[in-house]
Design a protein around this motif. Structure first.
Motif, PDB file in Angstrom:
ATOM      1  N   GLN A  52      -7.769  -6.319  -1.411  1.00  0.00           N
ATOM      2  CA  GLN A  52      -7.434  -5.104  -0.433  1.00  0.00           C
ATOM      3  C   GLN A  52      -6.173  -4.626  -1.266  1.00  0.00           C
ATOM      4  O   GLN A  52      -6.120  -3.246  -1.109  1.00  0.00           O
ATOM      5  CB  GLN A  52      -7.073  -5.854   0.850  1.00  0.00           C
ATOM      6  N   GLU A  53      -5.364  -5.290  -1.910  1.00  0.00           N
ATOM      7  CA  GLU A  53      -4.256  -4.676  -2.444  1.00  0.00           C
ATOM      8  C   GLU A  53      -4.503  -4.225  -3.798  1.00  0.00           C
ATOM      9  O   GLU A  53      -3.343  -3.609  -4.497  1.00  0.00           O
ATOM     10  CB  GLU A  53      -3.015  -5.611  -2.323  1.00  0.00           C
ATOM     11  N   GLY A 105      -6.938 -10.941   0.461  1.00  0.00           N
ATOM     12  CA  GLY A 105      -5.628  -9.823   0.473  1.00  0.00           C
ATOM     13  C   GLY A 105      -5.546  -9.189  -0.982  1.00  0.00           C
ATOM     14  O   GLY A 105      -4.986  -8.022  -0.857  1.00  0.00           O
ATOM     15  N   ASP A 135      -4.540  -5.916  -6.669  1.00  0.00           N
ATOM     16  CA  ASP A 135      -3.566  -6.482  -7.207  1.00  0.00           C
ATOM     17  C   ASP A 135      -4.246  -7.721  -8.153  1.00  0.00           C
ATOM     18  O   ASP A 135      -5.344  -8.075  -7.688  1.00  0.00           O
ATOM     19  CB  ASP A 135      -2.361  -7.223  -6.460  1.00  0.00           C
TER      20      ASP A 135
END
Length: 336
Positions: free
Chosen positions: A182-183, A179, A185
């Motif tokens: 994908q972000e 995740g 971050d």
């Protein structure tokens, strides 16, 4: 009336000589051992009774009550190591579960030493030999504890990562890391999480490591292309070394940029020596030093520490540092 009889009348108990006293103590030990074997029949510790007795003997315990207490405590420790349930626990939590006291296994206490001895005994039984590094010798004890599922350090033992995927020891991908990838971050990963990973995957099989969090944040936000990044945050912690081990196991090429002062050069050299894969210094040239220089004068003691630089790649910047005697910082370099 003999003197012995007078003493027996005075103390109101039968006098026992040393030989007889030792025999009585051995009988008590035998009875206790029989009860111990019945209590722990079928438990992991049952098979290592003689080894546990050797550990207790090595501690020169002479008092019978303390001997019994050590045997019971050793059994509970051995049976309850968190790794047996594929878990990790902080030392204070483990100590509370075993003894009721979160500080029972503090390093300076006698039970802390005993715990470490039982850990080493168990590792020998499994033929598990944690890495002992001459470069970072202080981390060997932590590695031994971690092999049993016990975390010595607190949650400050972490690394910061960006654009990294991880596979857990059960073979599944770590969905949290998926995740964050994908972000786009960054994420802070504590040692407790790292200890559950089996491998790490980076963008283009390259990892760019910096020393300072602010530089890391800028690198994550301002890079012209997506790259995998990591922040060591000063002197490496065990979490950083575990991450380096995972990177080396996956054949990742590492690029490292540190502060351009004596301490920064020494950290960079240690990481270069430690890393088992392909390693390159990054933004650590004389030109980078010129860009990073501050007005902070380096003391004579710190200049003296540059004598410990043995990597020829760092000689030019180390020599320039000796001449200018000014500290350089990553934040002044546009790292990208």
């Amino acid at each position: 009336m003999t003197p012995e009889h007078l003493l027996e009348l005075y103390f109101r108990e039968k006098l026992v000589d040393k030989k007889e006293e030792r025999q009585l103590e051995e009988q008590k030990k035998d009875r206790f051992l029989q009860r111990w074997k019945e209590k722990y029949q079928g438990a992991p510790v049952e098979k290592v009774l003689s080894e546990l007795l050797d550990v207790i003997k090595a501690g020169h315990i002479k008092n019978l009550n303390e001997w019994e207490q050590s045997l019971m405590l050793g059994a509970e420790i051995y049976n309850c190591f968190p790794f047996r349930k594929n878990e990790t626990k902080y030392l204070a939590v483990f100590a509370t579960e075993i003894t009721g006291n979160p500080h029972a296994f503090d390093q300076k206490g006698s039970w802390g030493t005993f715990l470490y001895q039982v850990i080493q005994m168990e590792l020998r039984q499994r033929k598990v030999f944690p890495q002992k590094s001459e470069i970072f010798p202080a981390f060997f004890r932590q590695r031994c504890f971690l092999a049993e599922g016990i975390l010595i350090d607190d949650i400050s033992n972490y690394v910061m990562l960006s654009h990294v995927k991880a596979q857990k020891k059960d073979g599944d991908l770590h969905m949290g890391m998926e995740g964050f990838w994908q972000e786009d971050d960054m994420v802070q990963i504590p040692l407790a999480v790292l200890s559950k990973w089996n491998s790490i995957f980076c963008k283009d099989n390259e990892m760019y490591i910096v020393e300072n969090p602010s530089v890391f944040a800028g690198l994550c936000a301002g890079h012209t292309k997506q790259v995998s990044c990591m922040c060591m945050n000063g002197q490496p912690r065990l979490a950083g070394l575990v991450t380096l081990d995972l990177l080396a196991a996956s054949g990742t090429v590492v690029y490292y940029a540190g502060d351009l002062d004596p301490e920064g050069l020494l950290i960079a050299q240690k990481i270069s020596e430690y890393y088992a894969g392909e390693f390159h210094y990054w933004h650590m040239t004389v030109e980078d030093y010129e860009k990073s220089k501050s007005n902070e004068t380096i003391s004579e003691k710190r200049i003296k520490s540059l004598e410990r630089i043995t990597d020829t790649e760092l000689f030019p910047v180390a020599e320039k540092m000796r001449l200018d005697r000014l500290a350089g910082y990553q934040e002044k370099i546009e790292i990208k």
